[in-house]
Design a protein around this motif. Structure first.
Motif, PDB file in Angstrom:
ATOM      1  N   ALA A  29       2.900  -5.036   0.884  1.00  0.00           N
ATOM      2  CA  ALA A  29       3.221  -6.307   0.194  1.00  0.00           C
ATOM      3  C   ALA A  29       4.693  -6.122  -0.376  1.00  0.00           C
ATOM      4  O   ALA A  29       4.897  -7.452  -0.355  1.00  0.00           O
ATOM      5  CB  ALA A  29       2.070  -5.796  -1.232  1.00  0.00           C
ATOM      6  N   LEU A  30       5.676  -5.845  -0.773  1.00  0.00           N
ATOM      7  CA  LEU A  30       6.694  -5.323  -0.907  1.00  0.00           C
ATOM      8  C   LEU A  30       8.072  -6.506   0.089  1.00  0.00           C
ATOM      9  O   LEU A  30       8.939  -7.340   0.196  1.00  0.00           O
ATOM     10  CB  LEU A  30       7.602  -4.584  -1.243  1.00  0.00           C
ATOM     11  N   ILE A  89       2.197  -0.150  -0.211  1.00  0.00           N
ATOM     12  CA  ILE A  89       2.908  -1.555  -1.301  1.00  0.00           C
ATOM     13  C   ILE A  89       3.938  -2.236  -0.840  1.00  0.00           C
ATOM     14  O   ILE A  89       4.507  -3.026  -0.926  1.00  0.00           O
ATOM     15  CB  ILE A  89       3.249   0.008  -2.466  1.00  0.00           C
ATOM     16  N   VAL A 104       1.638  -6.738  -6.798  1.00  0.00           N
ATOM     17  CA  VAL A 104       2.951  -6.771  -5.548  1.00  0.00           C
ATOM     18  C   VAL A 104       4.198  -6.831  -7.792  1.00  0.00           C
ATOM     19  O   VAL A 104       5.001  -6.419  -7.023  1.00  0.00           O
ATOM     20  CB  VAL A 104       2.575  -7.343  -4.370  1.00  0.00           C
ATOM     21  N   ARG A 143       8.449  -4.667  -8.022  1.00  0.00           N
ATOM     22  CA  ARG A 143       9.601  -5.970  -7.499  1.00  0.00           C
ATOM     23  C   ARG A 143      10.373  -5.672  -8.563  1.00  0.00           C
ATOM     24  O   ARG A 143      10.454  -4.951  -9.795  1.00  0.00           O
ATOM     25  CB  ARG A 143       9.131  -7.225  -7.720  1.00  0.00           C
ATOM     26  N   ALA A 179      -2.884  -3.802  -3.472  1.00  0.00           N
ATOM     27  CA  ALA A 179      -1.343  -3.778  -3.931  1.00  0.00           C
ATOM     28  C   ALA A 179      -0.996  -5.486  -3.782  1.00  0.00           C
ATOM     29  O   ALA A 179       0.148  -5.436  -4.067  1.00  0.00           O
ATOM     30  CB  ALA A 179      -0.897  -3.161  -2.518  1.00  0.00           C
ATOM     31  N   ALA A 180      -1.545  -5.928  -2.812  1.00  0.00           N
ATOM     32  CA  ALA A 180      -1.182  -7.305  -2.588  1.00  0.00           C
ATOM     33  C   ALA A 180      -1.321  -8.460  -4.038  1.00  0.00           C
ATOM     34  O   ALA A 180      -0.319  -9.311  -4.204  1.00  0.00           O
ATOM     35  CB  ALA A 180      -1.384  -8.067  -1.017  1.00  0.00           C
TER      36      ALA A 180
END
Length: 279
Positions: A207-208, A204, A275, A279, A271-272
């Motif tokens: 991805a972030l 995660i 995402v 956020r 996760a991507a």
């Protein structure tokens, strides 16, 4: 027409979308009014009262049956849902069961699900049974804490299982609903790799593009949190697996590949794709 229960969740929503995109008429069922993908109609029904499903089943040929975690504790008899489907003239039922039916057969929630599997097999209907392990989407429990504090908290931080992407479960369910070749199939559904909670937090973070700290909860802390969203028996059954998975629960199943003709998606892909929730 195909009826999808649990239609607004992590499996039901992509399943409803896949079926409508395949040109099927779909009735999407959930407990509360909700938006559904274009081309589907929505009906609200609580499966704890099986008769509430009758309006959705009228004219249906197939049913995807997903039970909420609290159904067995709600006083209803899930087997009655199979009876309602048969009485309505439904031809095929695809049941979302659990890997634990075979890997932990004596857990209270597993016994109840195995009994439901047996009821379906004996119903005279066409059927397929899906037995996923842990869901990648369980990481959404961290969404608030990741957004607010950059923090993910879970028990057994370095114990992994091959979590499966709910979108892959939905794709397998669509195949079973639409293709006669899957009648009588029992499919164990996993992801392509064993991944720990700490590894999920790292995915995660990747991805972030920003750090996510991992905090390991005690089993008691995790049970208290989980019991607010599910029966305590189901929380205990789940924690038993997460804390000490047996060899069957660590096995990478070939069944997603077998049904879909492609490998299951890894957690990093989930996760991507999700995402924005963190956020």
């Amino acid at each position: 027409m195909i009826v999808v229960t649990g239609a607004t969740g992590n499996i039901g929503r992509p399943l409803t979308r896949a079926l409508t995109e395949a040109g099927q008429r779909v009735t999407a069922v959930s407990r509360h009014p909700a938006a559904v993908p274009d081309g589907a109609r929505h009906l609200a029904a609580d499966l704890a009262g099986p008769a509430e499903l009758r309006p959705a089943l009228a004219g249906a040929t197939a049913l995807f049956l997903l039970l909420s975690g609290d159904l067995h504790a709600a006083g209803g008899d899930p087997a009655d849902l199979i009876g309602e489907a048969a009485a309505a003239g439904v031809r095929r039922v695809v049941l979302l069961s659990s890997q634990g039916v075979v890997t932990r057969p004596f857990g209270p929630t597993r016994i109840a699900m195995r009994e439901l599997e047996d009821t379906l097999r004996e119903s005279g209907l066409e059927w397929a049974i899906l037995r996923p392990g842990g869901f990648a989407s369980n990481a959404l429990w961290w969404a608030d804490s990741v957004r607010a504090q950059g923090l993910a908290a879970a028990p057994f931080g370095d114990v992994g299982v091959p979590v499966v992407d709910p979108a892959d479960i939905a794709a397998v369910a669509a195949a079973c609903l639409l293709d006669d070749r899957h009648a009588g199939g029992v499919y164990q559904l996993t992801g392509p790799e064993v991944i720990t909670p700490r590894g999920q937090a790292a995915a995660i973070a990747d991805a972030l593009g920003s750090p996510v700290r991992f905090h390991e909860l005690t089993r008691a802390e995790a049970r208290a949190a989980m019991s607010r969203a599910m029966p305590a028996e189901l929380a205990d059954d789940t924690l038993d697996i997460l804390g000490a998975p047996n060899p069957a629960e660590l096995r990478i199943s070939p069944d997603v590949q077998r049904v879909l003709g492609r490998a299951p998606r890894p957690f990093s892909a989930w996760a991507a794709r999700n995402v924005a929730a963190f956020r």
